[in-house]
Design a protein around this motif. Sequence first.
Motif, PDB file in Angstrom:
ATOM      1  N   MET B   1       0.844  -1.130   0.071  1.00  0.00           N
ATOM      2  CA  MET B   1      -0.054  -0.177   0.094  1.00  0.00           C
ATOM      3  C   MET B   1       0.727   1.209  -0.051  1.00  0.00           C
ATOM      4  O   MET B   1       2.042   1.291   0.745  1.00  0.00           O
ATOM      5  CB  MET B   1      -0.867  -0.149   1.194  1.00  0.00           C
ATOM      6  CG  MET B   1      -1.875   0.927   1.083  1.00  0.00           C
ATOM      7  SD  MET B   1      -2.882   1.054   2.749  1.00  0.00           S
ATOM      8  CE  MET B   1      -3.876  -0.377   2.641  1.00  0.00           C
ATOM      9  N   TRP B   2       0.171   2.186  -0.608  1.00  0.00           N
ATOM     10  CA  TRP B   2       1.052   3.247  -0.826  1.00  0.00           C
ATOM     11  C   TRP B   2       0.478   4.652   0.169  1.00  0.00           C
ATOM     12  O   TRP B   2      -0.652   4.295   0.238  1.00  0.00           O
ATOM     13  CB  TRP B   2       1.225   4.290  -2.138  1.00  0.00           C
ATOM     14  CG  TRP B   2       1.287   2.823  -3.442  1.00  0.00           C
ATOM     15  CD1 TRP B   2       0.529   2.125  -3.826  1.00  0.00           C
ATOM     16  CD2 TRP B   2       2.735   2.787  -3.981  1.00  0.00           C
ATOM     17  NE1 TRP B   2       1.034   1.270  -4.738  1.00  0.00           N
ATOM     18  CE2 TRP B   2       2.232   1.633  -4.773  1.00  0.00           C
ATOM     19  CE3 TRP B   2       3.660   3.500  -3.958  1.00  0.00           C
ATOM     20  CZ2 TRP B   2       3.484   1.207  -5.784  1.00  0.00           C
ATOM     21  CZ3 TRP B   2       4.855   3.027  -4.897  1.00  0.00           C
ATOM     22  CH2 TRP B   2       4.498   1.798  -5.702  1.00  0.00           C
ATOM     23  N   PRO B   3       1.436   5.386   0.872  1.00  0.00           N
ATOM     24  CA  PRO B   3       0.904   6.316   1.422  1.00  0.00           C
ATOM     25  C   PRO B   3       0.418   7.529   0.664  1.00  0.00           C
ATOM     26  O   PRO B   3       0.771   7.355  -0.461  1.00  0.00           O
ATOM     27  CB  PRO B   3       2.169   6.983   2.465  1.00  0.00           C
ATOM     28  CG  PRO B   3       3.165   6.566   1.581  1.00  0.00           C
ATOM     29  CD  PRO B   3       2.808   5.265   0.935  1.00  0.00           C
ATOM     30  N   SER B   4      -0.523   8.144   0.921  1.00  0.00           N
ATOM     31  CA  SER B   4      -1.081   9.253   0.022  1.00  0.00           C
ATOM     32  C   SER B   4       0.032  10.017  -0.380  1.00  0.00           C
ATOM     33  O   SER B   4       0.933  10.196   0.661  1.00  0.00           O
ATOM     34  CB  SER B   4      -2.301   9.969   0.599  1.00  0.00           C
ATOM     35  OG  SER B   4      -2.106  10.387   1.997  1.00  0.00           O
ATOM     36  N   ALA B   5       0.012  10.617  -1.481  1.00  0.00           N
ATOM     37  CA  ALA B   5       1.311  11.614  -1.967  1.00  0.00           C
ATOM     38  C   ALA B   5       1.447  12.493  -1.005  1.00  0.00           C
ATOM     39  O   ALA B   5       0.545  13.192  -0.503  1.00  0.00           O
ATOM     40  CB  ALA B   5       0.786  11.989  -3.423  1.00  0.00           C
ATOM     41  N   PHE B   6       2.839  12.826  -0.843  1.00  0.00           N
ATOM     42  CA  PHE B   6       3.139  13.966   0.237  1.00  0.00           C
ATOM     43  C   PHE B   6       4.359  14.628  -0.535  1.00  0.00           C
ATOM     44  O   PHE B   6       5.147  14.130  -1.180  1.00  0.00           O
ATOM     45  CB  PHE B   6       3.453  13.522   1.529  1.00  0.00           C
ATOM     46  CG  PHE B   6       4.482  12.610   1.722  1.00  0.00           C
ATOM     47  CD1 PHE B   6       5.689  12.773   1.641  1.00  0.00           C
ATOM     48  CD2 PHE B   6       3.798  11.141   2.004  1.00  0.00           C
ATOM     49  CE1 PHE B   6       6.709  11.757   1.726  1.00  0.00           C
ATOM     50  CE2 PHE B   6       4.985   9.970   2.110  1.00  0.00           C
ATOM     51  CZ  PHE B   6       6.295  10.323   1.932  1.00  0.00           C
ATOM     52  N   TYR B   8       8.061  16.577   0.403  1.00  0.00           N
ATOM     53  CA  TYR B   8       8.897  16.010   1.290  1.00  0.00           C
ATOM     54  C   TYR B   8      10.084  17.373   1.274  1.00  0.00           C
ATOM     55  O   TYR B   8      10.490  17.476   0.233  1.00  0.00           O
ATOM     56  CB  TYR B   8       9.292  14.857   0.835  1.00  0.00           C
ATOM     57  CG  TYR B   8      10.596  13.934   1.618  1.00  0.00           C
ATOM     58  CD1 TYR B   8      10.257  13.207   2.553  1.00  0.00           C
ATOM     59  CD2 TYR B   8      11.812  14.113   1.287  1.00  0.00           C
ATOM     60  CE1 TYR B   8      11.107  12.597   3.450  1.00  0.00           C
ATOM     61  CE2 TYR B   8      12.742  13.250   2.078  1.00  0.00           C
ATOM     62  CZ  TYR B   8      12.456  12.572   3.035  1.00  0.00           C
ATOM     63  OH  TYR B   8      13.266  11.971   3.994  1.00  0.00           O
ATOM     64  N   LEU B  30       9.036  15.039  10.556  1.00  0.00           N
ATOM     65  CA  LEU B  30       9.309  13.406  10.483  1.00  0.00           C
ATOM     66  C   LEU B  30      11.011  13.326  10.820  1.00  0.00           C
ATOM     67  O   LEU B  30      11.803  14.193  10.440  1.00  0.00           O
ATOM     68  CB  LEU B  30       9.446  13.279   8.884  1.00  0.00           C
ATOM     69  CG  LEU B  30       9.960  11.830   8.805  1.00  0.00           C
ATOM     70  CD1 LEU B  30       8.965  10.738   8.889  1.00  0.00           C
ATOM     71  CD2 LEU B  30      10.331  11.803   7.125  1.00  0.00           C
ATOM     72  N   LEU B  37       5.045   7.054   9.545  1.00  0.00           N
ATOM     73  CA  LEU B  37       4.925   6.388   8.067  1.00  0.00           C
ATOM     74  C   LEU B  37       3.673   5.249   8.041  1.00  0.00           C
ATOM     75  O   LEU B  37       2.945   5.168   7.177  1.00  0.00           O
ATOM     76  CB  LEU B  37       6.006   5.959   7.698  1.00  0.00           C
ATOM     77  CG  LEU B  37       6.812   6.787   6.715  1.00  0.00           C
ATOM     78  CD1 LEU B  37       5.864   7.117   5.340  1.00  0.00           C
ATOM     79  CD2 LEU B  37       7.034   8.470   7.138  1.00  0.00           C
ATOM     80  N   PRO B  38       3.636   4.268   9.030  1.00  0.00           N
ATOM     81  CA  PRO B  38       2.575   3.450   9.036  1.00  0.00           C
ATOM     82  C   PRO B  38       1.103   4.106   9.347  1.00  0.00           C
ATOM     83  O   PRO B  38       0.361   3.502   8.515  1.00  0.00           O
ATOM     84  CB  PRO B  38       2.966   2.495  10.165  1.00  0.00           C
ATOM     85  CG  PRO B  38       4.437   2.662  10.657  1.00  0.00           C
ATOM     86  CD  PRO B  38       4.672   3.943  10.017  1.00  0.00           C
ATOM     87  N   LYS B  41       0.533   5.031   5.568  1.00  0.00           N
ATOM     88  CA  LYS B  41       0.320   4.004   4.795  1.00  0.00           C
ATOM     89  C   LYS B  41      -1.140   3.401   4.880  1.00  0.00           C
ATOM     90  O   LYS B  41      -2.010   3.151   4.002  1.00  0.00           O
ATOM     91  CB  LYS B  41       1.127   2.832   4.874  1.00  0.00           C
ATOM     92  CG  LYS B  41       2.746   3.415   4.322  1.00  0.00           C
ATOM     93  CD  LYS B  41       3.623   2.385   4.373  1.00  0.00           C
ATOM     94  CE  LYS B  41       3.585   1.721   3.147  1.00  0.00           C
ATOM     95  NZ  LYS B  41       4.898   0.846   2.865  1.00  0.00           N
ATOM     96  N   LEU B  42      -1.364   3.333   6.311  1.00  0.00           N
ATOM     97  CA  LEU B  42      -2.962   2.817   6.476  1.00  0.00           C
ATOM     98  C   LEU B  42      -3.937   3.743   6.503  1.00  0.00           C
ATOM     99  O   LEU B  42      -5.010   3.488   6.900  1.00  0.00           O
ATOM    100  CB  LEU B  42      -2.838   2.200   7.805  1.00  0.00           C
ATOM    101  CG  LEU B  42      -1.779   1.034   8.113  1.00  0.00           C
ATOM    102  CD1 LEU B  42      -1.517   0.485   9.586  1.00  0.00           C
ATOM    103  CD2 LEU B  42      -2.168  -0.146   7.275  1.00  0.00           C
ATOM    104  N   ARG B  43      -3.814   5.099   5.992  1.00  0.00           N
ATOM    105  CA  ARG B  43      -4.677   6.095   5.845  1.00  0.00           C
ATOM    106  C   ARG B  43      -4.981   6.380   7.297  1.00  0.00           C
ATOM    107  O   ARG B  43      -6.339   6.850   7.289  1.00  0.00           O
ATOM    108  CB  ARG B  43      -5.550   5.916   4.830  1.00  0.00           C
ATOM    109  CG  ARG B  43      -5.221   5.372   3.481  1.00  0.00           C
ATOM    110  CD  ARG B  43      -4.864   6.403   2.674  1.00  0.00           C
ATOM    111  NE  ARG B  43      -4.798   6.267   1.404  1.00  0.00           N
ATOM    112  CZ  ARG B  43      -3.510   5.825   0.819  1.00  0.00           C
ATOM    113  NH1 ARG B  43      -2.474   5.682   1.343  1.00  0.00           N
ATOM    114  NH2 ARG B  43      -3.532   5.753  -0.593  1.00  0.00           N
ATOM    115  N   ASP B  52      11.318  16.415   7.004  1.00  0.00           N
ATOM    116  CA  ASP B  52      12.549  15.562   7.346  1.00  0.00           C
ATOM    117  C   ASP B  52      13.452  16.247   8.234  1.00  0.00           C
ATOM    118  O   ASP B  52      14.206  16.796   7.363  1.00  0.00           O
ATOM    119  CB  ASP B  52      13.091  14.830   6.442  1.00  0.00           C
ATOM    120  CG  ASP B  52      13.863  13.603   6.897  1.00  0.00           C
ATOM    121  OD1 ASP B  52      14.206  13.733   7.937  1.00  0.00           O
ATOM    122  OD2 ASP B  52      14.181  12.665   6.014  1.00  0.00           O
TER     123      ASP B  52
END
Lengths: 943, 285
Positions: B1-6, B8, B30, B37-38, B41-43, B52
């Motif tokens: 699964m991809w995180p929604s675009a961000f 950076y 970050l 991040l998890p 990814k899990l929205r 970062d």
Amino acid sequence: MSQLNLTVNGTAHTLNVPESRTLAEVLRYDLGFTGTKIGCEEAECGICTVHVDGVPVDSCIYPAFKADGKKISTIEGLATHDAEGEEHLHPLQQEFINHCAVQCGFCTPGLIMTSAALLNENSNPSEQDIKIALKDTYCRCTGYTSVMQAIKSAGGILRGDGPLPVNEPAVDEPTANISRSLKVPDIVDRVTGRAKFSDDYTFPDMLFARTLRSAYPHAVVLHIDTSRAQALPGVRAVLTAEDIPGENIHGLVHLDWPVMVGVGQKARYMGDAIAIVAADSQDIADAALGLIDVEYEVLGVVDNPIFAHSPEAPILHEGREDGNLLKHIKVRHGDIEQGFAEADVIIERTYHTPTTEHAFLEPECAIGVPAGFNAEHSKLTVYVGSQIPYQDRNQIARAMNLPDEAVRVRGVLIGGGFGGKEDIAGQIHVSLLAQATQQPVKMLYTRQESLLFHPKRHATVIRIKTGAKKDGTLTAVEAELYGDGGAYASLSDKVMTRATTHATGPYNVPNAKIDCFAMYTNNPPSGAFRGFGVTQSAFAVEQNMDLVAEALGMDPVQLRLINAQKVGVTTATGQLLRESVGLIDTIDKVTVDMRGGLNGSFRWGWQEGDKAYGWGIASAYKNTGLGGGAPDKSEAEVEAFEDGTVAVRTSSADMGQGLVAVLAQCAAEELGVPYERIRVLLSDTDLTPDGGPTTASRQTYMSGNAVRHAAANLREALTSVVSEEYDKPPAQLRFEEGLVRVNGTSIQFGEAVHLAKEQGIATRIRHEYWGPKTQPLGTGGDMHFAFSYATQAALVSVDLNTGAVHVEKVISATDIGRAINPLLLQGQIEGGIVMAMGNCLTESYIIENGVPWSTLLARYKMPSIKHTPEIISHLVEDRSADGPYGAKGVGEIPSINTSPAIANAIYHAVGVRVFSIPVDQDALLRAMRTGSTEVHTAWHDVR
Amino acid sequence: MWPSAFEYQRPVSLAEALQVLSDHEDAKVLAGGHSLLPAMKLRLAEHEMLVDIGRLSELKEIITIRNGGVKIGALATHAEIAASVDVQRACPALASAAGMVGDQQVRNWGTLGGNLAHSDPASDPTTVVLACGGTIQIQSASGSRSVSADDFFIDLFTVDINPGELITSVELPDLSRHKSAYVKMAHPASRYAVVGVGVVLEMSGNTCTSARVAVGGATVKPTRAPGAESALAGSTLDEAALNAAADAVKSDIADMLIGDMNYPEDYRQEMAGVYLKRAVRAALS
């Protein structure tokens, strides 16, 4: 998109990728380093571990740009190459192979990379150091004992102290190829990252697919509007039930599971598919799902099997005579009333076991390639790691309205199965999408989708009543089981039959009455899971045995010995046991170890400081093969070549248990050809004959026999050719060491093949092996052609202040007939024990009113290396007449009796009996404090 | 699964980082990324911009300060804290707790600053920082401030940090002459704290002259236990005093309890007493 600079295994790479990419995705999908696996995406399982500037990280949640300019090491870079280009494995890779710490191989790259980081810091780690370093890197196959040994051994090599000896189990009678721990042929690929699983394959113009699933556990679909999703740029197809050319149905035993739920039809659980999407990228497919509008009429939810049986319960499958009753299974034996009338002691109790999840580390993935895509794909082809390729083909063909032969299923390596990869997952969906788009389509489930979708182990309620005379003789068993079959039948019928027929335990019970109700509910379907129903009934049977022993003032071992099945006993299904019943040997081997461990001063339970300790024992049996009158056959093909090599082909699946090695051993033994010259091809419906389902602990027996007989027939053919050519009597010919020998002279095996070919004699032989005939339940006679037996003793500690239970040690003895490959077999036993320990102490797939809660790996608690007890495993080789070289099945038997052994041990430690699992340590503590002797709630029960 | 675009951003200096944060109110900092991040990814979380701060080397230092205490840069990792001789000397309970966090992958990248900012109730270092009486240093483009750990934790996943602000360091007093320890009941799978207890004891001979006790895991946020502290202070830490403190800690946290179906509130409350005693014994051993 931004520019990213990475040095991977010493080579610099520059690429443009979106800033939201993780390091694992860049490595796998942009750079092709597919040795790094993705198991959960939550930083839970650890198998995506790579090193960034020498430091291990979970690459699935590590932003790729955080690694910009850094040096990455992956599993592909661990081995070194000398000037000639020859590969030299890292000591960890070598020792993982030597100690058989690799089964399916999916988690292996993560385990090795995590271990490498540990050994880089400390080449002489203690067991505690290893447990701390690896405690969040999961392996579902091995049970970690061999992993621990492999790491210590590799440390020894790195320090210059040399490797540790391999812990080989003792066997009775090794031959050239049988009862030898030969290495799985592709094992090097599994430690170097070269082994390819479904998601590691890619094809030109490949699209990515996702599934829209039901928003409710029970609802009628009123309307589906896909127009907004269709309009999204990059979306290539959005399909619903209307787009299925054939029948909108699948299922392994009963056809009751829709491929997609169409308008006017019902969704019966949250995993039901409503629509499928193929798009240019994973994230476009994902976005498209959010643009599909579905209207539902929400229906009442059936959330447990007992409610399902009541008149108030909504009906899941309309039109069935039996309503929600999927199957009523009955065992009747002797005279139950007479049996209890003869009993001096009667124990009746109710037990609960939970829904559990296979949690194989490789989530489901299927790739469909359309017919005529290229020369290699003239047919619709599906790449998938499946336990039953031919049934996949049949189910795909039915939905696609194609003849079976127009579909090809090509099995690839399976990253763990345990019964969870028998049902259809994405195989039909990718076929539909590939044909609709005329492009290859990959459907990779996320861990969260895998948890939601696939069939689980049946939650079961078991009321069981056991009667015994004063001398310990069992007189009767009466039981009633309710199994939660979930929304669709899957293998419920068969699984719950096994729970029912094994509900007497492996004992001589003259009178039995057992009823099992497998029920439809709106929970995820239940299906095959290692142990196949017997895991559930054994939990009840073996605790009732201890209760009977206590009531009689008898030692639990003695009670089991008195009643143990042996040759001459008739089972409750009317089967006379005529051979290969090694139960008493397993009890003896385990109890000698258990009692001897304390220099003769054996106690079942004792206290030391803040902890109570207890031993518990449990026995079990498990059928090998389908049984119950089902025709059980496996077909294999053996072909010999003039270069002296041999090919073995069958569609049976290797999901880490090592079937490839077992089949190669059988062929090598029969043909006298060195093991290394045997090539095994599995799981391709165009190239391999049907080996039947890889289930019911059957493949060593069934496909082993098919290969053995095919190879023997080939040897006979070669024998007649050679004996004629050299004018020697056939009886004087010996096939050994790659030669055909006769009285001091010999020719190469390949030369014999050459002679046969010259004479037009077939050198490719197929054999269809039919297992001994079995009878349906209720007709008496042989319901199964073989049973494996096991006894286990567990030593547990219970923290008197917290109720926490820890398993310190498990001693097991397993009667498997004959150990074809002792180390692989030991791996099955150790892995089964640790999986069963999870079943007893932590694992529960939680569902609230039809809505799964355990949809994150973080919410499903399986054992890690931290929990692994010391495991001592003995083999008992009570050979079966028909099994190959006397072998019976081993896949399931080790994971059946660990849970009741632990429960019995808890009772001996603290005087509290646990009737529901996983163990609720809170309730256990309360019981200990209040002097109560029973706990009836499980860990997941909400008070 | 991809995180929604961000988007950076990777600032190279503290000043640049603070400027980016001041310009983008919605930006998310970050650090190690193991919680963030998890969730993305899990929205469970969506952020359009991640800043970062991994390159701000000025936030990585661990140094002994004037009063003998220790100043730990917000980006010091759990592994670095566990291995730091300065932390082991001044604040051994924190060094030990840092060694218990997650697994080696997490300890290698997870940071103390990130841990405090995220403030997971089941985290180990947050409870110890409170028990040890730490002070959190915070900066923004417009200035800096320091907050005592007693005031820093507000509620579940909620701490005293405003948009545009960044934790730069944590200062801990010199506790080398105190007895201290952190113990936890680890969740069998995640190893997160079901209950974690940190104690810092000032001793005069066999008598405890003062005590600081903090509880985590069982509570919505790291929580001081004043009743337990007074039960321990003035005692010789004998069995009676430990029992009194164990009873007191249960009332101290009674209004703050959290639980789930696996470990309900009352069980965690009971375990806080058990683990308080274990913490005191560990501190004395």
